[in-house]
Design a protein around this motif. Structure first.
Motif, mmCIF file in Angstrom:
data_model
loop_
_atom_site.group_PDB
_atom_site.id
_atom_site.type_symbol
_atom_site.label_atom_id
_atom_site.label_comp_id
_atom_site.label_asym_id
_atom_site.label_seq_id
_atom_site.Cartn_x
_atom_site.Cartn_y
_atom_site.Cartn_z
ATOM 1 N N SER A 1 7.022 -0.708 1.068
ATOM 2 C CA SER A 1 6.591 -0.007 -0.153
ATOM 3 C C SER A 1 5.419 -0.692 -0.859
ATOM 4 O O SER A 1 5.494 -1.025 -2.038
ATOM 5 C CB SER A 1 7.768 0.146 -1.123
ATOM 6 O OG SER A 1 8.802 0.893 -0.536
ATOM 7 N N LEU A 2 4.340 -0.878 -0.150
ATOM 8 C CA LEU A 2 3.176 -1.524 -0.747
ATOM 9 C C LEU A 2 2.426 -0.560 -1.663
ATOM 10 O O LEU A 2 2.365 0.638 -1.414
ATOM 11 C CB LEU A 2 2.229 -2.028 0.339
ATOM 12 C CG LEU A 2 2.811 -2.984 1.386
ATOM 13 C CD1 LEU A 2 1.693 -3.553 2.250
ATOM 14 C CD2 LEU A 2 3.597 -4.114 0.728
ATOM 15 N N GLY A 3 1.855 -1.106 -2.726
ATOM 16 C CA GLY A 3 1.047 -0.333 -3.661
ATOM 17 C C GLY A 3 -0.366 -0.876 -3.737
ATOM 18 O O GLY A 3 -0.790 -1.677 -2.897
ATOM 19 N N GLU A 4 -1.091 -0.463 -4.774
ATOM 20 C CA GLU A 4 -2.505 -0.832 -4.880
ATOM 21 C C GLU A 4 -2.721 -2.348 -4.941
ATOM 22 O O GLU A 4 -3.616 -2.890 -4.292
ATOM 23 C CB GLU A 4 -3.129 -0.181 -6.116
ATOM 24 C CG GLU A 4 -3.310 1.326 -6.011
ATOM 25 C CD GLU A 4 -2.056 2.075 -6.452
ATOM 26 O OE1 GLU A 4 -0.980 1.439 -6.593
ATOM 27 O OE2 GLU A 4 -2.148 3.293 -6.657
ATOM 28 N N LYS A 5 -1.889 -3.031 -5.706
ATOM 29 C CA LYS A 5 -2.126 -4.471 -5.879
ATOM 30 C C LYS A 5 -1.926 -5.245 -4.580
ATOM 31 O O LYS A 5 -2.554 -6.280 -4.355
ATOM 32 C CB LYS A 5 -1.232 -5.034 -6.986
ATOM 33 C CG LYS A 5 0.232 -5.166 -6.629
ATOM 34 C CD LYS A 5 1.006 -5.862 -7.750
ATOM 35 C CE LYS A 5 2.463 -6.080 -7.372
ATOM 36 N NZ LYS A 5 3.219 -6.783 -8.431
ATOM 37 N N HIS A 6 -1.053 -4.708 -3.700
ATOM 38 C CA HIS A 6 -0.793 -5.416 -2.447
ATOM 39 C C HIS A 6 -1.961 -5.290 -1.476
ATOM 40 O O HIS A 6 -2.117 -6.115 -0.576
ATOM 41 C CB HIS A 6 0.485 -4.871 -1.808
ATOM 42 C CG HIS A 6 1.671 -4.898 -2.708
ATOM 43 N ND1 HIS A 6 2.184 -3.766 -3.298
ATOM 44 C CD2 HIS A 6 2.407 -5.940 -3.176
ATOM 45 C CE1 HIS A 6 3.219 -4.094 -4.050
ATOM 46 N NE2 HIS A 6 3.360 -5.407 -4.008
ATOM 47 N N ALA A 7 -2.788 -4.265 -1.683
ATOM 48 C CA ALA A 7 -3.988 -4.143 -0.866
ATOM 49 C C ALA A 7 -4.964 -5.277 -1.169
ATOM 50 O O ALA A 7 -5.830 -5.598 -0.359
ATOM 51 C CB ALA A 7 -4.661 -2.798 -1.116
#
Length: 450
Positions: A64-70
């Protein structure tokens, strides 16, 4: 002034994404939870797509990655996700497949998993297998084979020799898997078939939903694959490094690579291999089925001879179907796939050797826009492939025979039998009756007797 480069866009893909194929392979292992390292949307899309074909629930975990994990990386989410899956499902194995996002940002998944085992691993922790599956660099078939190879590569251990034969069946229907197991039982030939999702993706109606459905290839058998007397690997367009190749190189396990046994010639080759390995002759049940199949071909030849067909789907399936169509007198005029192994044309040339049929046009790495454009000039009578070709068949007012994956607009797609003499018989009857029905419906007066 610099010239703009040429780009090829995809209008309607004739393939699916790489981690979807990996998820299907992981689902065929006993006690395994497929886990996608990427965004939640990837897992949701794949669950929905798989469910609509198999009509069975499937859980696919996600980091469940989001923008910050990019920006900052997904290591923390992957570790937390593995802890949650271990706690909730108590699996024997977690199959971690990467996605476009995590491959693009450069997450080093093997290193993260090493850290995870150092921080949280215990003696009863589930095994974890990881495979690289970015969708921008392959198809669902490549993901399926990559996951199968990774499982063998990372889990198989040195072991004593035993009497079993390894069977890597490729991506086939649950009915095909059950039929292969039945064939080997009738041959009195013990096998380890992998991956086996014949129960995990085609189970019985239950009062309660099990978090871990029964079935799948047992982990203990996978670990002992190196001691098998032989390995059979099905597929005419397999990648260079496969599960069978790993076993051959590491444990010197005798490897037989064959095409999917669709139709008479390819099934004959498969049965000859079983005879070579087992030392036993073909059971009467199958020699009789072969004889009935030939008799039916004689009976129905006048209805289908000379008809022209477009075949599309996974490369191995297209090769097998092309061989079968040529056997029964139908001309495969266009064979197409979204796959890009660069092996399909050569494989089709091989199965067409000795056939009284012209070599078809072979197109790989295409979408349905390409297929439709090519088919418009070919005067075709029949379309053979999965449900994504329905719009194309409807536009041309041509009947479609649904085979392979996905079948979204009919029930029973997972139960279509393609393999062996019995599968060929079913396909022959379906194809012949479809052509008869088309002629009957097109008749200005109709008729009720052939």
């Amino acid at each position: 002034m610099s010239k703009m480069p040429n780009y090829t866009s995809t209008t309607n893909a004739c393939k699916l994404c790489k981690p979807l194929g990996a998820s299907l392979a992981f689902r065929g292992i006993e006690g395994c939870v497929p886990f996608l390292h990427g965004s939640q949307g990837c897992a949701t899309y794949m669950r929905r797509y798989i469910i609509s074909h198999f009509n069975e629930p499937i859980d696919i975990a996600s980091s469940s990655l989001g923008e910050k994990h990019a920006v900052y990386g997904g290591a923390a989410n992957l570790k937390l996700g593995l802890k949650n899956v271990t706690s909730k499902y108590t699996p024997e194995l977690i199959g971690v497949a990467t996605t476009c996002l995590t491959e693009t940002i450069g997450d080093n998944v093997p290193m993260i998993l090493h850290e995870y085992h150092e921080e949280f691993g215990t003696d009863d922790s589930p095994a974890v297998v990881t495979v690289s599956t970015p969708s921008y660099a392959g198809t669902h078939m490549e993901g399926f084979h990559a996951a199968t190879t990774a499982i063998v590569d990372q889990l198989t251990m040195p072991t004593a020799m035993h009497d079993k034969t390894n069977l890597f069946s490729g991506f086939i229907s649950t009915a095909d898997i059950r039929h292969l197991k039945e064939i080997c039982e009738d041959w009195e030939m013990p096998i380890t078939l992998m991956p086996d999702y014949s129960e995990t993706l085609d189970g019985q109606a239950l009062n309660e939903y099990p978090l871990m459905p029964k079935g799948g290839t047992p982990l203990v058998e996978i670990k002992q694959m190196g001691g098998a007397k032989a390995t059979i690997e099905l597929g005419a367009t397999l990648p260079g490094r496969t599960a069978g190749k790993v076993l051959e190189e590491r444990f010197s396990t005798k490897l037989y690579q064959l095409g999917l046994p669709i139709g008479i010639r390819e099934t004959d080759a498969f049965f000859e291999t079983l005879t070579t390995i087992s030392g036993k002759t073909i059971p009467t049940k199958y020699s009789s089925a072969r004889g009935r199949l030939i008799d039916s071909m004689v009976d129905g030849h006048k209805y289908i001879f000379g008809k022209r067909a477009v075949v599309f789907g996974e490369e191995d399936l297209v090769v097998g179907l092309t061989s079968f169509l040529a056997e029964i007198g139908i001309k495969p005029v266009l064979c197409a796939s979204g796959g890009n192994s660069k092996k399909m044309k050569k494989a089709i040339e091989k199965v067409m050797e000795g056939m009284d049929c012209e070599m078809p046009i072979v197109k790989d790495n295409v979408d349905f826009y390409d297929i439709e454009s090519e088919a418009a000039e070919l005067d075709i009578d029949l379309v053979i492939g999965h449900s994504k070709g329905y719009a194309f068949a409807r536009k041309f007012e041509i009947p479609i025979i649904r085979v392979g994956f996905p079948v979204h607009d009919r029930v029973g797609g997972q139960r279509i039998l393609h393999l062996g003499y019995h599968g060929a018989q079913s396909l022959f009857d379906t194809i012949t009756n479809t052509i008869i029905a088309k002629k009957q419906s097109d008749s200005p007066v109709g008729y009720s007797y052939m």
